[in-house]
Design a protein around this motif. Structure first.
Motif, PDB file in Angstrom:
ATOM      1  N   TYR A   7      45.038  42.758  33.305  1.00 32.31           N
ATOM      2  CA  TYR A   7      43.881  43.638  33.115  1.00 32.31           C
ATOM      3  C   TYR A   7      42.915  43.071  32.073  1.00 32.31           C
ATOM      4  O   TYR A   7      41.695  43.217  32.214  1.00 32.31           O
ATOM      5  N   ALA A   8      43.440  42.413  31.047  1.00 28.29           N
ATOM      6  CA  ALA A   8      42.570  41.777  30.050  1.00 28.29           C
ATOM      7  C   ALA A   8      41.723  40.688  30.724  1.00 28.29           C
ATOM      8  O   ALA A   8      40.519  40.569  30.463  1.00 28.29           O
ATOM      9  N   ARG A   9      42.343  39.890  31.585  1.00 28.74           N
ATOM     10  CA  ARG A   9      41.602  38.848  32.303  1.00 28.74           C
ATOM     11  C   ARG A   9      40.585  39.479  33.247  1.00 28.74           C
ATOM     12  O   ARG A   9      39.457  38.984  33.383  1.00 28.74           O
ATOM     13  N   TRP A  10      40.978  40.543  33.922  1.00 30.13           N
ATOM     14  CA  TRP A  10      40.089  41.250  34.839  1.00 30.13           C
ATOM     15  C   TRP A  10      38.830  41.736  34.128  1.00 30.13           C
ATOM     16  O   TRP A  10      37.721  41.604  34.650  1.00 30.13           O
ATOM     17  N   GLN A  11      38.978  42.295  32.933  1.00 30.99           N
ATOM     18  CA  GLN A  11      37.821  42.807  32.203  1.00 30.99           C
ATOM     19  C   GLN A  11      36.788  41.711  31.944  1.00 30.99           C
ATOM     20  O   GLN A  11      35.585  41.932  32.085  1.00 30.99           O
ATOM     21  N   VAL A  12      37.276  40.528  31.557  1.00 32.50           N
ATOM     22  CA  VAL A  12      36.363  39.416  31.279  1.00 32.50           C
ATOM     23  C   VAL A  12      35.660  38.962  32.558  1.00 32.50           C
ATOM     24  O   VAL A  12      34.436  38.798  32.593  1.00 32.50           O
ATOM     25  N   LEU A  13      36.425  38.770  33.611  1.00 27.26           N
ATOM     26  CA  LEU A  13      35.860  38.280  34.866  1.00 27.26           C
ATOM     27  C   LEU A  13      34.954  39.316  35.523  1.00 27.26           C
ATOM     28  O   LEU A  13      33.904  38.980  36.081  1.00 27.26           O
ATOM     29  N   LYS A  14      35.351  40.567  35.453  1.00 23.74           N
ATOM     30  CA  LYS A  14      34.527  41.627  36.033  1.00 23.74           C
ATOM     31  C   LYS A  14      33.177  41.687  35.338  1.00 23.74           C
ATOM     32  O   LYS A  14      32.122  41.804  35.988  1.00 23.74           O
ATOM     33  N   ALA A  15      33.176  41.619  34.001  1.00 18.28           N
ATOM     34  CA  ALA A  15      31.919  41.676  33.263  1.00 18.28           C
ATOM     35  C   ALA A  15      31.014  40.507  33.629  1.00 18.28           C
ATOM     36  O   ALA A  15      29.790  40.654  33.723  1.00 18.28           O
ATOM     37  N   ARG A  16      31.607  39.363  33.851  1.00 16.71           N
ATOM     38  CA  ARG A  16      30.818  38.166  34.145  1.00 16.71           C
ATOM     39  C   ARG A  16      30.244  38.172  35.559  1.00 16.71           C
ATOM     40  O   ARG A  16      29.088  37.812  35.777  1.00 16.71           O
ATOM     41  N   CYS A  26      48.637  38.438  44.411  1.00 14.71           N
ATOM     42  CA  CYS A  26      47.320  38.146  44.969  1.00 14.71           C
ATOM     43  C   CYS A  26      46.239  38.333  43.902  1.00 14.71           C
ATOM     44  O   CYS A  26      45.344  37.492  43.745  1.00 14.71           O
ATOM     45  N   PHE A  27      46.320  39.411  43.163  1.00  8.69           N
ATOM     46  CA  PHE A  27      45.349  39.715  42.108  1.00  8.69           C
ATOM     47  C   PHE A  27      45.339  38.600  41.067  1.00  8.69           C
ATOM     48  O   PHE A  27      44.280  38.077  40.692  1.00  8.69           O
ATOM     49  N   GLY A  28      46.520  38.192  40.628  1.00  9.65           N
ATOM     50  CA  GLY A  28      46.623  37.157  39.603  1.00  9.65           C
ATOM     51  C   GLY A  28      46.147  35.801  40.104  1.00  9.65           C
ATOM     52  O   GLY A  28      45.428  35.089  39.388  1.00  9.65           O
ATOM     53  N   PRO A  61      26.457  39.452  30.107  1.00 13.44           N
ATOM     54  CA  PRO A  61      27.210  38.866  29.000  1.00 13.44           C
ATOM     55  C   PRO A  61      28.695  39.011  29.225  1.00 13.44           C
ATOM     56  O   PRO A  61      29.152  39.976  29.831  1.00 13.44           O
ATOM     57  N   ILE A  62      29.463  38.045  28.741  1.00 17.42           N
ATOM     58  CA  ILE A  62      30.912  38.103  28.867  1.00 17.42           C
ATOM     59  C   ILE A  62      31.442  39.178  27.931  1.00 17.42           C
ATOM     60  O   ILE A  62      31.143  39.200  26.744  1.00 17.42           O
ATOM     61  N   ALA A  63      32.236  40.077  28.480  1.00 16.51           N
ATOM     62  CA  ALA A  63      32.765  41.168  27.676  1.00 16.51           C
ATOM     63  C   ALA A  63      33.885  40.667  26.778  1.00 16.51           C
ATOM     64  O   ALA A  63      34.573  39.708  27.082  1.00 16.51           O
ATOM     65  N   THR A  64      34.073  41.355  25.680  1.00 18.95           N
ATOM     66  CA  THR A  64      35.189  41.049  24.791  1.00 18.95           C
ATOM     67  C   THR A  64      36.395  41.838  25.236  1.00 18.95           C
ATOM     68  O   THR A  64      36.306  43.041  25.450  1.00 18.95           O
ATOM     69  N   PRO A  65      37.569  41.195  25.434  1.00 14.05           N
ATOM     70  CA  PRO A  65      38.753  41.928  25.869  1.00 14.05           C
ATOM     71  C   PRO A  65      39.129  43.012  24.865  1.00 14.05           C
ATOM     72  O   PRO A  65      38.707  42.994  23.718  1.00 14.05           O
ATOM     73  N   VAL A 111      44.291  44.108  45.518  1.00 11.28           N
ATOM     74  CA  VAL A 111      43.891  43.122  46.511  1.00 11.28           C
ATOM     75  C   VAL A 111      42.416  43.256  46.870  1.00 11.28           C
ATOM     76  O   VAL A 111      41.700  42.258  47.056  1.00 11.28           O
ATOM     77  N   PHE A 112      41.895  44.492  46.939  1.00  9.17           N
ATOM     78  CA  PHE A 112      40.497  44.692  47.287  1.00  9.17           C
ATOM     79  C   PHE A 112      39.581  44.387  46.107  1.00  9.17           C
ATOM     80  O   PHE A 112      38.478  43.872  46.281  1.00  9.17           O
ATOM     81  N   ALA A 113      40.048  44.702  44.899  1.00 11.89           N
ATOM     82  CA  ALA A 113      39.290  44.336  43.707  1.00 11.89           C
ATOM     83  C   ALA A 113      39.189  42.815  43.599  1.00 11.89           C
ATOM     84  O   ALA A 113      38.137  42.267  43.250  1.00 11.89           O
ATOM     85  N   ALA A 114      40.278  42.128  43.928  1.00 17.12           N
ATOM     86  CA  ALA A 114      40.287  40.663  43.877  1.00 17.12           C
ATOM     87  C   ALA A 114      39.303  40.082  44.890  1.00 17.12           C
ATOM     88  O   ALA A 114      38.585  39.112  44.596  1.00 17.12           O
ATOM     89  N   LEU A 115      39.244  40.645  46.091  1.00 20.96           N
ATOM     90  CA  LEU A 115      38.316  40.169  47.114  1.00 20.96           C
ATOM     91  C   LEU A 115      36.871  40.306  46.648  1.00 20.96           C
ATOM     92  O   LEU A 115      36.066  39.390  46.803  1.00 20.96           O
ATOM     93  N   GLU A 116      36.541  41.446  46.066  1.00 19.76           N
ATOM     94  CA  GLU A 116      35.178  41.672  45.595  1.00 19.76           C
ATOM     95  C   GLU A 116      34.820  40.711  44.468  1.00 19.76           C
ATOM     96  O   GLU A 116      33.718  40.164  44.427  1.00 19.76           O
ATOM     97  N   LEU A 117      35.760  40.488  43.568  1.00 23.48           N
ATOM     98  CA  LEU A 117      35.538  39.565  42.462  1.00 23.48           C
ATOM     99  C   LEU A 117      35.301  38.151  42.986  1.00 23.48           C
ATOM    100  O   LEU A 117      34.381  37.444  42.531  1.00 23.48           O
ATOM    101  N   TYR A 118      36.096  37.718  43.938  1.00 23.56           N
ATOM    102  CA  TYR A 118      35.961  36.383  44.513  1.00 23.56           C
ATOM    103  C   TYR A 118      34.600  36.217  45.172  1.00 23.56           C
ATOM    104  O   TYR A 118      33.911  35.204  44.996  1.00 23.56           O
ATOM    105  N   ASP A 119      34.189  37.217  45.928  1.00 18.65           N
ATOM    106  CA  ASP A 119      32.912  37.154  46.633  1.00 18.65           C
ATOM    107  C   ASP A 119      31.748  37.023  45.654  1.00 18.65           C
ATOM    108  O   ASP A 119      30.845  36.202  45.833  1.00 18.65           O
TER     109      ASP A 119
END
Length: 349
Positions: A149-158, A238-240, A34-38, A172-180
């Motif tokens: 970080y608010a955007r990260w929380q939503v995307l990470k949860a998804r 890079c993260f953004g 489920p999509i997390a609430t920021p 940069v490494f968190a962004a790579l994992e999220l993209y993958d």
């Protein structure tokens, strides 16, 4: 460029170790959580659900570019990643071109060498994993902006779920994992499909294989790891931009992967090419540690390596088969444009 994950290469470069990975298909992506609430007071970040359907089954892939001069010909296949996870590539036309060639020339790559050997590098892996964390024990929310970080929380949860360890990683490494994780969920895969197939076909027909490589030697990898662990990276951009792409460009990525699969060059020309990796690469290449180990202007060095190898192959072979990222083939100032400026005739499929 000849990489399954561009940032994985940068990680290896930055840490100064050689990595050996076996190519294998990723497991099917799990159902989206489920999509997390920021957090309270943070803006809501909309995520566009994918409506595009990823193609499956047997697909032909794109046609070949033709480079020629003085009776010598090079056929160039444009590669793309990610591709539809459920497709099977009908490589019959590619096999015919390879079987008639005297050499297969792959896209340029980077090879890292250390003085420790394979098992010596394995000993460094714990230090390498530690080095991807933020210096001074900081967490993501300590080093990125509140809006990021608010955007990260939503995307990470998804796309990732409840992994707490990633909160300690550098942006940069968190962004790579999220993209993958995001491309897997969208029905695509960055697994090696094209390279292994071309290699197998070249071996089947006894065709010489060449891999233009930029060689980087790290003589003291342990010290390099130690330096990297205490080095700050300018990686917030890079993260953004990685989050920008996931929020808005996944549908276009699916369309691009489908177009490659069915051989629709016109659509590939028309679709925009969002690419956060140039920005992410800069986070490493601008660091003093990277410059110290010869990583500066890596893209330029790799281009020069491939062009020199291509001209040499065109001179000695009647027919050569080559691969390059399709984005480079479509650019007005890409690799083939450089060859055209030197008097070679370039014909698109």
């Amino acid at each position: 460029m000849a990489l399954r994950r561009p940032l994985l290469l940068l990680l290896v470069l930055a840490l100064g170790i050689a990595a050996t990975a076996s190519a294998q298909d990723p497991a099917p992506a799990p159902a989206a959580p489920p999509i997390a609430t920021p957090t309270a007071g943070a803006p809501e970040i909309p995520i566009r659900d994918l409506e595009a359907i990823v193609v499956t089954g047997v697909q032909p892939g794109p046609g070949l570019w033709r480079v020629s001069k003085g009776g010598h010909v090079m056929w160039v296949l444009g590669t793309l990643s990610p591709l539809p996870r459920g497709m099977q590539w009908d490589s019959g036309a590619i096999e015919k071109a390879i079987s008639q060639s005297q050499e297969v020339l792959f896209s340029p790559s980077v090879e890292i060498k250390t003085d420790r050997g394979f098992f010596g590098n394995l000993v460094l892996l714990p230090s390498a994993l530690k080095a991807r964390r933020n210096p001074d024990g900081k967490r993501l929310q300590d080093v990125v902006t509140p809006e990021q970080y608010a955007r990260w929380q939503v995307l990470k949860a998804r796309y990732i779920g409840g992994d707490r360890g990633i909160e300690q990683w550098r942006p940069v490494f968190a962004a790579l994992e999220l993209y993958d994780k995001a491309i897997r969920k969208s029905g695509m895969s960055a697994r090696g499909l094209i390279g292994p197939t071309v290699t197998k076909l070249a071996k089947r027909h006894g065709v010489k294989v060449s891999n233009p490589k930029l060689m980087i030697t790290i003589s003291q990898p342990r010290q390099a790891l130690k330096e990297f662990a205490n080095t700050s990276l300018e990686d917030l951009d890079c993260f953004g931009k990685t989050m920008d792409r996931i929020e808005t460009d996944l549908g276009t990525m699916v369309a691009r992967a489908n177009a490659w699969a069915i051989g629709d060059i016109q659509t590939l020309r028309e679709l925009p090419y969002g690419n956060q990796f140039t920005t992410c690469s800069a986070a490493f290449s601008s660091a003093a540690l990277a410059r110290k180990h010869g990583v500066a202007d890596m893209a330029g060095q790799m281009q020069n390596k491939w062009l020199a190898a291509a001209e040499s192959a065109l001179m000695r072979n009647h027919t050569t088969f080559a691969t390059l990222p399709i984005a480079e083939l479509l650019k007005s100032d890409g690799y083939l444009a450089r060859l055209e400026a030197k008097g070679y005739t370039v014909e698109a499929p």
